[in-house]
Design an enzyme around this catalytic site. Structure first.
Site, PDB file in Angstrom:
ATOM      1  N   ARG A 182      18.077  -7.543 -15.840  1.00 45.08           N
ATOM      2  CA  ARG A 182      17.372  -8.812 -15.907  1.00 45.08           C
ATOM      3  C   ARG A 182      16.571  -8.877 -17.202  1.00 45.08           C
ATOM      4  O   ARG A 182      16.303  -7.871 -17.845  1.00 45.08           O
ATOM      5  CB  ARG A 182      16.450  -8.948 -14.709  1.00 45.08           C
ATOM      6  CG  ARG A 182      15.248  -7.990 -14.775  1.00 45.08           C
ATOM      7  CD  ARG A 182      14.464  -7.950 -13.479  1.00 45.08           C
ATOM      8  NE  ARG A 182      14.299  -9.272 -12.935  1.00 45.08           N
ATOM      9  CZ  ARG A 182      14.081  -9.504 -11.633  1.00 45.08           C
ATOM     10  NH1 ARG A 182      14.016  -8.495 -10.785  1.00 45.08           N
ATOM     11  NH2 ARG A 182      13.926 -10.726 -11.196  1.00 45.08           N
ATOM     12  N   GLU A 189      17.145 -18.637  -4.917  1.00 46.48           N
ATOM     13  CA  GLU A 189      16.458 -18.963  -3.675  1.00 46.48           C
ATOM     14  C   GLU A 189      15.457 -20.058  -4.031  1.00 46.48           C
ATOM     15  O   GLU A 189      14.719 -19.914  -5.000  1.00 46.48           O
ATOM     16  CB  GLU A 189      15.694 -17.748  -3.126  1.00 46.48           C
ATOM     17  CG  GLU A 189      15.022 -18.092  -1.791  1.00 46.48           C
ATOM     18  CD  GLU A 189      14.073 -17.018  -1.272  1.00 46.48           C
ATOM     19  OE1 GLU A 189      13.742 -16.073  -2.024  1.00 46.48           O
ATOM     20  OE2 GLU A 189      13.656 -17.135  -0.105  1.00 46.48           O
ATOM     21  N   LYS A 230       8.336 -14.393  -9.652  1.00 46.82           N
ATOM     22  CA  LYS A 230       8.026 -15.679  -9.009  1.00 46.82           C
ATOM     23  C   LYS A 230       6.715 -15.625  -8.249  1.00 46.82           C
ATOM     24  O   LYS A 230       5.963 -16.586  -8.212  1.00 46.82           O
ATOM     25  CB  LYS A 230       9.146 -16.049  -8.035  1.00 46.82           C
ATOM     26  CG  LYS A 230      10.330 -16.735  -8.679  1.00 46.82           C
ATOM     27  CD  LYS A 230      11.135 -17.432  -7.594  1.00 46.82           C
ATOM     28  CE  LYS A 230      12.618 -17.393  -7.924  1.00 46.82           C
ATOM     29  NZ  LYS A 230      13.422 -17.930  -6.814  1.00 46.82           N
TER      30      LYS A 230
END
Length: 554
Positions: free
Chosen positions: A262, A37, A272
């Site tokens: 992850r 994104e 983020k």
RNA sequence: UGGGUCGUCGCCAAGCGGUAAGGCACGGGGUUUUGAUCUCCGCAUACCAAGGUUCGAAUCCUUGCGACCCAGCCA
């Protein structure tokens, strides 16, 4: 990316793909995608996903698209889009096709109409708060919205008017009609379209309704004929929804979603939101601050794409959540830099040394190897003269045990030059050593003195020839291994993450330093010219990583 | 008795019923004009626990225990 010499380590995704290839599941095709994104800069955690997705495609002669998951215009921007493309390319990958979820907005809308027509989606007028209340809890089933059985024709009409912009944000939402009693909360009639009167960085004001991730992602994958849709563990619970949507619609394909853990790296964060906070609150100097775990930051610090790719392969791929020690990344960085960085000498905190028996005004241009193990990298000339500078740490009046550097009345080798002996020490009123006087042994250039062993080697620069430079020493950004576990991760920021040294002197050859070249300042670490501040004005170097230090001090 | 996932060396991680790979870290030796590099050696009678199946179990079964994720009109 060509390295296929060493056998690649096994991991469960490689196995799945190999098995699919064997059974001809997708007619021998492997198609992946990296779907960021554009709401922030890419970081080391994304690198794992990038290497995985592009890597699987490369290994199997497949394709990998770069697809921007741009369905939430509030958080997204073209700046991020540009940075992501740059970082993926810098890492060494080329996408097969560049796509955007927004490319599919019209098709996504058509599919939504189909769901409505078939009674599989409905327009709900419940507010966000009401929907939450109706959703139930982890242990209690939800209850159905009063609008759940709205007639199809009415749903169609309302959804079309949603698109036409007749309603306010939040007034209506399109929901999939699945099962409010599902033990999987994602299946309790998830919202698939919401009204957002926001300008989209790509589609502008063409839309005022935007599709949700769960609805968009699976269809985007299907439209691109992705074979293996690789994502992180937190989407595991969403897989039933991914499959539900595709099962209801006649899409070109039905990709298989596979989840992996992850990356979690000690002493840093890869959220983020938090990285964004560090930038906006100026705890660091931008997304590309060398202390940041962003690809832009790592790049500016001097880390090579090869080191990052190597790291991503070494850490493995599983479904176990795990924490990788910083030492693994540092090892990968050093491994590449040790092989490829040019050796130079730089004195970070200078101490003046006068070689009393060296002729005044004499200068010798010494030939020094650029790399001890790689003669093909050539030699350079380093001027030697009567007054040189050495590291303050390389001289001690009260040396600790096993000290191998310069002490009074003892000898030390000047790298690539002569052996010198310390004869006397000059101090200021405060009692600090400000200069030392040494004598050199003229017979020790290129050979060892006879009858005695010189225990240490130190680096130096000629005072008259050295260039002034600023050197930025970067240390870990956080003081604890898992900053996310702190009540406030900002409290764990390392106040000494950046030490700026402004009185450094580097050897003259560095006048030709470039931002693409990596250097090893002998005995101190790997450095690179700062790509922002090191190119105009004076020399500014960033420390990429220290040299491994095997000296066990007592 | 909500659902999902995961437990193999300090940190990663192979292993897929035939008797515990490898890497990082760590410890020790050698080489070295970088306390770097390189190199050699060492580093899990043991696989979350307890039962069971089997000639044989980290691998299969059962029951526990522990960790992580999910209640955005974020992705």
């Amino acid at each position: 990316m060509s390295t296929n010499d060493t056998p690649l380590p096994a991991n469960f995704i490689r196995q799945i793909i190999a098995n699919d290839l064997n059974t001809n599941k997708h007619n021998g095709r492997v198609a992946t995608r990296f779907p960021p994104e554009p709401n922030g800069y890419l970081h080391i955690g994304h690198a794992k996903s990038i290497c995985l997705n592009f890597g699987m495609a490369l290994e199997n002669n497949g394709t990998c698209n770069l697809r921007f998951d741009d369905t939430n215009p509030e958080k997204e921007s073209d700046e991020y889009v540009q940075s992501i493309m740059r970082d993926v390319q810098w890492l060494g990958f080329s996408w097969s096709e560049l796509r955007h979820a927004s490319d599919y907005f019209e098709q996504l809308y058509d599919y939504a109409i189909q769901l409505v027509e078939r009674g599989l989606a409905y327009v709900d007028s419940l507010s966000a708060e009401e929907i939450r209340a109706y959703r139930g809890t982890l242990t209690e089933a939800g209850k159905e919205s009063p609008d759940r059985n709205r007639p199809i024709a009415e749903n169609l009409n309302l959804f079309r008017r949603m698109r036409a912009g007749e309603f306010d944000e939040g007034q209506y939402v399109l929901r999939a009609k699945i099962d409010m009693a599902s033990p999987n909360i994602n299946m309790r009639d998830p919202a698939i379209y919401r009204i957002r009167r926001v300008h989209h960085q790509r589609t502008g004001d063409a839309w005022c309704i935007y599709p949700m991730y769960d609805y968009t992602h699976c269809i985007s994958d299907a439209l691109e004929n992705i074979t293996h849709s690789l994502c992180t563990l937190e989407f595991e619970d969403h897989r039933p929804l991914y499959d539900w949507v595709l099962d209801q619609l006649q899409t070109p394909s039905h990709p298989q979603q596979i989840e992996f853990a992850r990356l979690q790296l000690e002493y840093t964060i890869v959220s983020k939101r938090k990285l964004n906070l560090l930038v906006t609150e100026k705890h660091v100097n931008g997304w590309d601050d060398p202390r940041m775990p962003t690809l832009a930051g790592l790049r500016r610090a001097g880390v090579t794409p090869k080191a990052i790719r190597d790291f991503c392969e070494r850490i493995g791929l599983t479904k176990q959540n795990s924490w990788i020690e910083m030492g693994v990344l540092e090892y990968c960085i050093r491994e590449d830099l040790n092989e490829n960085a040019l050796r130079v000498m730089a004195v970070l905190e200078p101490l003046r040394v006068v070689i009393t028996n060296y002729p005044d005004g004499q200068v010798e241009n010494l030939e020094v190897s650029n790399h001890p193990q790689r003669p093909e990298l050539g030699k350079r000339t380093v001027p030697f003269s009567k007054v040189i500078l050495i590291e303050q740490d390389d001289f001690s009046e009260n040396p600790p045990p096993k000290y191998k550097r310069l002490v009074v009345s003892e000898e030390v080798r000047l790298r690539g030059s002569y052996v010198i002996r310390c004869d006397s020490v000059i101090k200021n009123e405060a009692g600090e050593v400000i200069e030392i006087h040494c004598s050199y042994d003229p017979g020790t250039l290129g050979k060892n003195p006879e009858g005695r062993k010189v225990k240490g080697v130190i680096h130096w620069v000629s005072e008259a020839h050295a260039l002034p430079a600023e050197v930025r020493l970067y240390n870990r950004l956080f003081t604890v291994p898992q900053p996310d576990n702190e009540a406030n991760f900002l409290d764990a920021l390392n106040p000494h993450s950046l030490e700026t040294l402004t009185a450094c002197r580097v050897e003259a050859s560095l006048a030709q330093a470039t931002t693409v070249q990596r250097y090893q300042f002998e005995r101190t670490g790997y450095f690179c010219l700062d790509a922002v501040d090191g190119i105009n004005g004076g020399l500014v170097f960033n420390r990429t990583v220290t040299l491994r230090d095997g000296w066990v001090k007592d």
